[in-house]
Design an enzyme around this catalytic site. Structure first.
Site, PDB file in Angstrom:
ATOM      1  CG  LEU A  35      -2.106   1.053   1.058  1.00 27.52           C
ATOM      2  CD1 LEU A  35      -3.061   0.626  -0.219  1.00 27.52           C
ATOM      3  CD2 LEU A  35      -2.965   0.935   2.424  1.00 27.52           C
ATOM      4  CB  ALA A  36       4.025   1.888  -1.030  1.00 27.00           C
ATOM      5  CD  GLU A  37      -0.862   5.370  -1.875  1.00 22.76           C
ATOM      6  OE1 GLU A  37      -2.127   4.849  -1.338  1.00 22.76           O
ATOM      7  OE2 GLU A  37      -0.024   5.766  -1.199  1.00 22.76           O
ATOM      8  CD  GLN A  70      -7.253  -0.337  -1.043  1.00 19.51           C
ATOM      9  OE1 GLN A  70      -7.127   0.360  -0.224  1.00 19.51           O
ATOM     10  NE2 GLN A  70      -7.001  -1.775  -1.282  1.00 19.51           N
ATOM     11  CG  PHE A  71      -9.897   5.622  -0.783  1.00 17.38           C
ATOM     12  CD1 PHE A  71     -11.491   5.857  -0.851  1.00 17.38           C
ATOM     13  CD2 PHE A  71      -9.931   4.529  -0.186  1.00 17.38           C
ATOM     14  CE1 PHE A  71     -12.418   5.146  -0.314  1.00 17.38           C
ATOM     15  CE2 PHE A  71     -10.855   3.841   0.379  1.00 17.38           C
ATOM     16  CZ  PHE A  71     -11.983   3.953   0.458  1.00 17.38           C
ATOM     17  CG  ASP A 107      -9.690  10.945  -0.720  1.00 17.44           C
ATOM     18  OD1 ASP A 107     -10.296  10.048  -1.344  1.00 17.44           O
ATOM     19  OD2 ASP A 107     -10.247  11.891  -0.460  1.00 17.44           O
ATOM     20  CB  ILE A 156      -3.874   9.404  -6.557  1.00 18.69           C
ATOM     21  CG1 ILE A 156      -3.262   8.773  -7.790  1.00 18.69           C
ATOM     22  CG2 ILE A 156      -4.174  10.976  -6.757  1.00 18.69           C
ATOM     23  CD1 ILE A 156      -4.045   8.810  -8.849  1.00 18.69           C
ATOM     24  N   PRO A 169       1.131  10.923  -3.317  1.00 23.16           N
ATOM     25  CG  PRO A 169       0.963   9.684  -1.176  1.00 23.16           C
ATOM     26  CD  PRO A 169       0.189  10.256  -2.377  1.00 23.16           C
ATOM     27  CG  HIS A 218     -11.694   7.690   2.886  1.00 21.32           C
ATOM     28  ND1 HIS A 218     -11.228   8.146   4.205  1.00 21.32           N
ATOM     29  CD2 HIS A 218     -11.233   6.493   2.768  1.00 21.32           C
ATOM     30  CE1 HIS A 218     -10.388   7.394   4.721  1.00 21.32           C
ATOM     31  NE2 HIS A 218     -10.138   6.151   3.834  1.00 21.32           N
TER      32      HIS A 218
END
Length: 285
Positions: A15-17, A39-40, A42, A44, A46, A86
């Site tokens: 989980l590391a954009e 996933q969201f 919000d 994105i 990074p 979110h």
């Protein structure tokens, strides 16, 4: 998907954009076609540096020798009481980045057709999926078939009319349709509603044709008013259809603030059905 196609093709990532997009860029340059999920919307940001500095300009910076055809699926939008982390819309910021296609479907069939097309485009695609539409009955459509493809840059006239043009997308488009039907039932007003379906490229032809017919236009979207993509749509209409307009181009959008957690405050910030109804009605009158 992993059961059908195997873990070599379908797998979870950390989980590391920023890493997700960095790895996707490498996969694309190696000849693969990565379809990744943030996933969201919000979270994105990074990954924005990768998308802005690496993904989008790859074709340009390599003199067309390479491209990075990454598809980025991302859940966006509010009306789910998700608060400021979110509920964000991101399309206007990414629309400012040359080299990225942006899809924003409002129903299941369009989502399928546009996603299949996105997987065939040899350039990056940001694929926005409004999480508030995932379980809405209005977004349910018949299965369009295995070979269904929907071209980018082709808007849809969802409801035809003669008195005013509404240009919209996402949840706001459905709220506009509801307002249009109510205005027709109550006053006999004829409202044309256009779902642009893709932000980049934008189907100017369909929009301009409608404005030339109705002579009035209002742009409605969920993102903030200041700097929202509706401003770009309004500017293009003003440049190309000024002589056909009977009045100023109007916009309805979210207030320039973060999305609150409290439902009553969220309803105050985001465009409401009442606000959309009143805005269209006022423009006609």
């Amino acid at each position: 998907l992993s059961t059908n196609f195997g873990n070599d093709r379908v797998f979870n990532s950390p989980l590391a954009e920023a890493s997700i997009l960095g790895v996707a860029n490498g996969m694309a340059l190696a000849g693969l076609k990565p379809v990744v999920e943030i996933q969201f919307g919000d979270y994105i940001w990074p990954a924005f540096m990768q998308m802005k500095n690496e993904t989008a300009p790859m074709r340009y910076r390599s003199n067309n020798a390479w491209s990075a055809p990454v598809v980025v699926r991302v859940a966006v939008g509010g009306y789910i009481h998700g608060g400021l982390c979110h509920s964000q819309n991101i399309e206007s910021i990414y629309a400012h980045v040359p080299g990225i296609y942006i899809a924003y479907p409002s129903n299941a069939a369009d989502a399928k057709g546009l996603l299949k097309t996105a997987c065939r485009i040899n350039d990056p695609v940001l694929f926005c999926e409004h999480k508030g539409l995932y379980r809405q009955s209005s977004a349910i459509t018949p299965e369009p078939g295995d070979d269904y493809l929907l071209p980018f840059g082709k808007a849809k006239v969802v409801k035809e009319g003669n008195d005013v043009t509404v240009v919209s997308y996402g949840v706001s488009m459905w709220d506009s349709v509801l307002a249009a039907k109510k205005l027709e039932e109550e006053f006999g007003y004829s409202v044309e509603v256009i779902d642009i379906r893709t932000i980049i490229p934008l189907d100017e032809e369909t929009i301009f044709r409608s404005v030339k017919k109705t002579n009035k236009v209002i742009v409605i979207h969920e993102d903030t008013l200041t700097g929202g993509f509706g401003a770009e749509i309004a500017a293009r209409i003003a440049d190309n259809c000024f002589q056909y307009l009977d009045g100023p181009i109007k916009r309805i959008a979210a207030k320039d603030t973060h999305i609150p957690y409290a439902p009553i405050l969220e309803n105050e910030v985001l465009p409401s059905r009442t606000q959309i109804y009143d805005g269209i009605k006022k423009l006609i009158e």
